[in-house]
Design a protein around this motif. Structure first.
Motif, PDB file in Angstrom:
ATOM      1  N   GLY A   1      16.824   3.449   2.517  1.00 28.89           N
ATOM      2  CA  GLY A   1      17.423   4.699   3.078  1.00 28.89           C
ATOM      3  C   GLY A   1      16.683   5.542   3.757  1.00 28.89           C
ATOM      4  N   LYS A   2      15.904   5.194   4.153  1.00 26.41           N
ATOM      5  CA  LYS A   2      14.900   6.199   5.010  1.00 26.41           C
ATOM      6  C   LYS A   2      15.310   6.418   6.273  1.00 26.41           C
ATOM      7  CE  LYS A   2       9.864   7.731   5.059  1.00 26.41           C
ATOM      8  NZ  LYS A   2       8.489   7.576   4.401  1.00 26.41           N
ATOM      9  N   VAL A   3      15.473   7.381   6.637  1.00 26.19           N
ATOM     10  CA  VAL A   3      16.166   7.748   8.084  1.00 26.19           C
ATOM     11  C   VAL A   3      15.030   7.701   9.267  1.00 26.19           C
ATOM     12  CG1 VAL A   3      17.331   9.045   9.388  1.00 26.19           C
ATOM     13  CG2 VAL A   3      18.249   8.750   7.208  1.00 26.19           C
ATOM     14  N   ARG A   4      15.039   7.017  10.223  1.00 23.08           N
ATOM     15  CA  ARG A   4      14.134   7.178  11.187  1.00 23.08           C
ATOM     16  C   ARG A   4      14.699   6.914  12.635  1.00 23.08           C
ATOM     17  NH1 ARG A   4       8.567   6.229   9.409  1.00 23.08           N
ATOM     18  NH2 ARG A   4       8.451   5.105   7.233  1.00 23.08           N
ATOM     19  N   TRP A   5      15.379   8.038  12.899  1.00 21.48           N
ATOM     20  CA  TRP A   5      16.504   7.888  14.171  1.00 21.48           C
ATOM     21  C   TRP A   5      15.952   8.974  14.963  1.00 21.48           C
ATOM     22  CZ3 TRP A   5      20.496   5.241  15.466  1.00 21.48           C
ATOM     23  CH2 TRP A   5      21.528   5.581  16.349  1.00 21.48           C
TER      24      TRP A   5
ATOM     25  N   SER B   1       0.648  -1.363  -0.103  1.00 20.29           N
ATOM     26  CA  SER B   1      -0.067  -0.049   0.040  1.00 20.29           C
ATOM     27  C   SER B   1       0.935   1.349   0.008  1.00 20.29           C
ATOM     28  CB  SER B   1      -0.851  -0.227   1.226  1.00 20.29           C
ATOM     29  OG  SER B   1      -0.342  -0.095   2.466  1.00 20.29           O
ATOM     30  N   GLY B   2       2.151   1.151   0.649  1.00 15.62           N
ATOM     31  CA  GLY B   2       3.041   2.136   0.604  1.00 15.62           C
ATOM     32  C   GLY B   2       3.551   2.583  -0.780  1.00 15.62           C
ATOM     33  N   ILE B   3       4.028   1.393  -1.540  1.00 12.25           N
ATOM     34  CA  ILE B   3       4.247   1.747  -3.149  1.00 12.25           C
ATOM     35  C   ILE B   3       3.143   2.164  -3.756  1.00 12.25           C
ATOM     36  CG2 ILE B   3       5.057   0.401  -4.871  1.00 12.25           C
ATOM     37  CD1 ILE B   3       6.485  -1.845  -2.871  1.00 12.25           C
TER      38      ILE B   3
ATOM     39  N   ALA C   1       0.610   3.945  -3.051  1.00 10.77           N
ATOM     40  CA  ALA C   1       0.421   5.453  -2.574  1.00 10.77           C
ATOM     41  C   ALA C   1       1.302   6.399  -3.207  1.00 10.77           C
ATOM     42  CB  ALA C   1       0.151   5.570  -1.021  1.00 10.77           C
ATOM     43  N   GLU C   2       2.546   5.876  -3.283  1.00 10.23           N
ATOM     44  CA  GLU C   2       3.808   6.810  -3.836  1.00 10.23           C
ATOM     45  C   GLU C   2       3.463   7.180  -5.252  1.00 10.23           C
ATOM     46  OE1 GLU C   2       8.098   6.235  -1.626  1.00 10.23           O
ATOM     47  OE2 GLU C   2       7.223   4.576  -2.622  1.00 10.23           O
ATOM     48  N   ARG C   3       2.949   5.991  -5.867  1.00 12.31           N
ATOM     49  CA  ARG C   3       2.825   5.861  -7.348  1.00 12.31           C
ATOM     50  C   ARG C   3       1.444   6.692  -7.814  1.00 12.31           C
ATOM     51  NH1 ARG C   3       4.135   0.044 -10.035  1.00 12.31           N
ATOM     52  NH2 ARG C   3       6.329  -0.074  -9.346  1.00 12.31           N
ATOM     53  N   LEU C   4       0.565   6.851  -6.742  1.00 11.95           N
ATOM     54  CA  LEU C   4      -0.489   7.647  -7.166  1.00 11.95           C
ATOM     55  C   LEU C   4      -0.663   9.001  -6.647  1.00 11.95           C
ATOM     56  CD1 LEU C   4      -3.228   4.723  -6.273  1.00 11.95           C
ATOM     57  CD2 LEU C   4      -2.578   5.415  -8.523  1.00 11.95           C
ATOM     58  N   THR C   5       0.188   9.409  -5.672  1.00 10.75           N
ATOM     59  CA  THR C   5       0.034  10.724  -5.081  1.00 10.75           C
ATOM     60  C   THR C   5       1.333  11.213  -4.798  1.00 10.75           C
ATOM     61  OG1 THR C   5      -1.047  12.360  -3.651  1.00 10.75           O
ATOM     62  CG2 THR C   5      -0.761   9.976  -2.882  1.00 10.75           C
ATOM     63  N   ALA C   6       1.687  12.654  -4.800  1.00 14.17           N
ATOM     64  CA  ALA C   6       2.581  13.034  -4.220  1.00 14.17           C
ATOM     65  C   ALA C   6       2.542  13.839  -3.077  1.00 14.17           C
ATOM     66  CB  ALA C   6       3.434  14.102  -5.230  1.00 14.17           C
ATOM     67  N   ASP C   7       1.319  13.749  -2.451  1.00 15.31           N
ATOM     68  CA  ASP C   7       0.891  14.236  -1.128  1.00 15.31           C
ATOM     69  C   ASP C   7       1.336  13.372  -0.196  1.00 15.31           C
ATOM     70  OD1 ASP C   7      -0.522  14.924   1.102  1.00 15.31           O
ATOM     71  OD2 ASP C   7      -2.201  15.959   0.026  1.00 15.31           O
ATOM     72  N   VAL C   8       2.105  13.503   0.479  1.00 11.14           N
ATOM     73  CA  VAL C   8       2.705  12.717   1.963  1.00 11.14           C
ATOM     74  C   VAL C   8       1.436  12.550   2.670  1.00 11.14           C
ATOM     75  CG1 VAL C   8       4.430  12.140   3.441  1.00 11.14           C
ATOM     76  CG2 VAL C   8       5.135  13.154   1.520  1.00 11.14           C
ATOM     77  N   GLY C   9       0.773  13.250   3.315  1.00  8.62           N
ATOM     78  CA  GLY C   9      -0.419  12.987   4.128  1.00  8.62           C
ATOM     79  C   GLY C   9      -1.549  12.039   3.521  1.00  8.62           C
ATOM     80  N   LEU C  10      -1.900  12.254   2.019  1.00 11.62           N
ATOM     81  CA  LEU C  10      -2.601  11.460   1.593  1.00 11.62           C
ATOM     82  C   LEU C  10      -2.191   9.955   1.390  1.00 11.62           C
ATOM     83  CD1 LEU C  10      -5.445  10.868   0.133  1.00 11.62           C
ATOM     84  CD2 LEU C  10      -4.346  11.593  -2.064  1.00 11.62           C
ATOM     85  N   ALA C  11      -0.717   9.849   1.138  1.00  8.95           N
ATOM     86  CA  ALA C  11      -0.132   8.549   1.038  1.00  8.95           C
ATOM     87  C   ALA C  11      -0.215   7.826   2.401  1.00  8.95           C
ATOM     88  CB  ALA C  11       1.487   8.719   0.542  1.00  8.95           C
ATOM     89  N   LEU C  12       0.129   8.518   3.440  1.00  6.13           N
ATOM     90  CA  LEU C  12       0.257   8.107   4.729  1.00  6.13           C
ATOM     91  C   LEU C  12      -1.444   7.506   5.016  1.00  6.13           C
ATOM     92  CD1 LEU C  12       1.572   7.447   7.404  1.00  6.13           C
ATOM     93  CD2 LEU C  12       1.049   9.355   8.236  1.00  6.13           C
ATOM     94  N   LEU C  13      -2.242   8.241   4.718  1.00 11.98           N
ATOM     95  CA  LEU C  13      -3.611   7.617   4.990  1.00 11.98           C
ATOM     96  C   LEU C  13      -3.985   6.529   4.225  1.00 11.98           C
ATOM     97  CD1 LEU C  13      -6.464   8.342   6.420  1.00 11.98           C
ATOM     98  CD2 LEU C  13      -6.925   9.683   4.161  1.00 11.98           C
ATOM     99  N   ALA C  14      -3.678   6.248   2.858  1.00 13.06           N
ATOM    100  CA  ALA C  14      -3.846   5.201   2.285  1.00 13.06           C
ATOM    101  C   ALA C  14      -3.056   3.931   3.022  1.00 13.06           C
ATOM    102  CB  ALA C  14      -3.254   5.446   0.887  1.00 13.06           C
ATOM    103  N   ASN C  15      -1.873   4.117   3.357  1.00 11.67           N
ATOM    104  CA  ASN C  15      -0.947   3.249   3.887  1.00 11.67           C
ATOM    105  C   ASN C  15      -1.701   2.836   5.493  1.00 11.67           C
ATOM    106  OD1 ASN C  15       2.286   3.009   5.288  1.00 11.67           O
ATOM    107  ND2 ASN C  15       1.377   1.437   4.128  1.00 11.67           N
TER     108      ASN C  15
ATOM    109  N   PHE D   1       8.048   3.875   0.615  1.00 13.58           N
ATOM    110  CA  PHE D   1       7.373   4.890   1.533  1.00 13.58           C
ATOM    111  C   PHE D   1       7.456   4.291   2.806  1.00 13.58           C
ATOM    112  CE2 PHE D   1       3.550   6.359   3.651  1.00 13.58           C
ATOM    113  CZ  PHE D   1       3.659   7.699   3.746  1.00 13.58           C
ATOM    114  N   SER D   2       7.235   3.066   2.966  1.00 16.91           N
ATOM    115  CA  SER D   2       7.087   2.526   4.374  1.00 16.91           C
ATOM    116  C   SER D   2       8.598   2.033   4.889  1.00 16.91           C
ATOM    117  CB  SER D   2       6.258   1.195   4.374  1.00 16.91           C
ATOM    118  OG  SER D   2       6.597   0.388   3.507  1.00 16.91           O
TER     119      SER D   2
END
Length: 234
Positions: A119-123, A28-30, A32-46, A188-189
């Motif tokens: 490569g997504k930093v979560r620190w 769902s993260g992938i 969402a990334e393909r369907l929208t550039a809106d990070v908030g909307l992508a997170l909602l879909a995820n 995305f995830s």
């Protein structure tokens, strides 16, 4: 409830359930990334895909294996004496194998390499504290749900994670196996492999603190009318 199912079938249920959960999270993260550039909307879909999948998986697999789908939950169940240590170790291995397979399945569906180091930093302290809070809440919700209304547990878990995606800075992984699997997707995830130890340590700590609190908070008082009635039965 799981006594009717032998260990091999319970392990398959844990592996399969964790694989489907991760496939939902990563896939769902992938998408969402393909369907929208809106990070908030992508997170909602995820969020919605993950919460919905949890409701389904816990409903259909709880009668087979307990539907832990999470090493932190298995740890708590083992610490409480409700699962033999050997079985608990095998549960964790099945969950980890299923989680990694779930990432591979999601990548195949979207024509990506089977695995990619994220490569997504979560620190940082806020991220780790968030994971501790997220896992603490999840375990407490599960234990209270089992104690008071077992049939509601699938919805309680799904709704809690749906909410925790938004009120935690880490977006609530709350699951060491899922965290490992998400380190293998540069999408995305994802989570950078170097950030995994802090997440896993916080998740396990949060789970154990929740177990300790639940042991006191949810224990039936000896003076409770229900307890007295049970003692009075022949």
């Amino acid at each position: 409830m799981t006594a009717a199912f032998d260990l091999p079938r319970r392990l398959v249920a844990e592996a399969l359930g964790t694989a489907l959960l991760v496939a939902a999270v990563v896939g769902s993260g992938i998408m969402a990334e393909r369907l929208t550039a809106d990070v908030g909307l992508a997170l909602l879909a995820n969020t919605l895909a993950t919460g919905a999948m949890l409701v389904v998986l816990v409903t259909v697999l709880a009668p087979v294996s307990g539907a832990h789908l999470n090493p932190a939950v298995t740890l708590v169940v083992a610490v409480r004496g409700e699962l033999p240590r050997r079985d608990a170790g095998l549960y964790v291995l099945a969950q980890l194998a299923g989680a990694v397979a779930g990432t591979a399945v999601a990548h195949l569906m979207f024509d990506r390499a089977l695995a990619e180091l994220s490569g997504k930093v979560r620190w940082g302290a806020a991220q780790w504290f968030s994971e501790g809070v997220a896992t603490f809440g999840l375990v407490l919700v599960i234990l209270a749900g089992v104690r008071f209304d077992r049939r509601a547990v699938p919805w309680l878990v799904g709704l809690y994670i749906t909410s925790a995606y938004w009120f935690t800075a880490s977006t609530s992984f709350a699951n060491p196996a899922v965290a490992v699997a998400r380190s293998l997707t540069n999408s995305f995830s994802g989570i950078r492999p170097a950030d995994l130890p802090g997440f896993v340590a916080a998740q396990l700590a949060g789970a154990l603190i929740a177990a300790a609190l639940a042991g006191w908070l949810l224990r039936e008082p000896a003076s409770h009318p229900i307890a007295r009635k049970a003692e009075a039965r022949p």
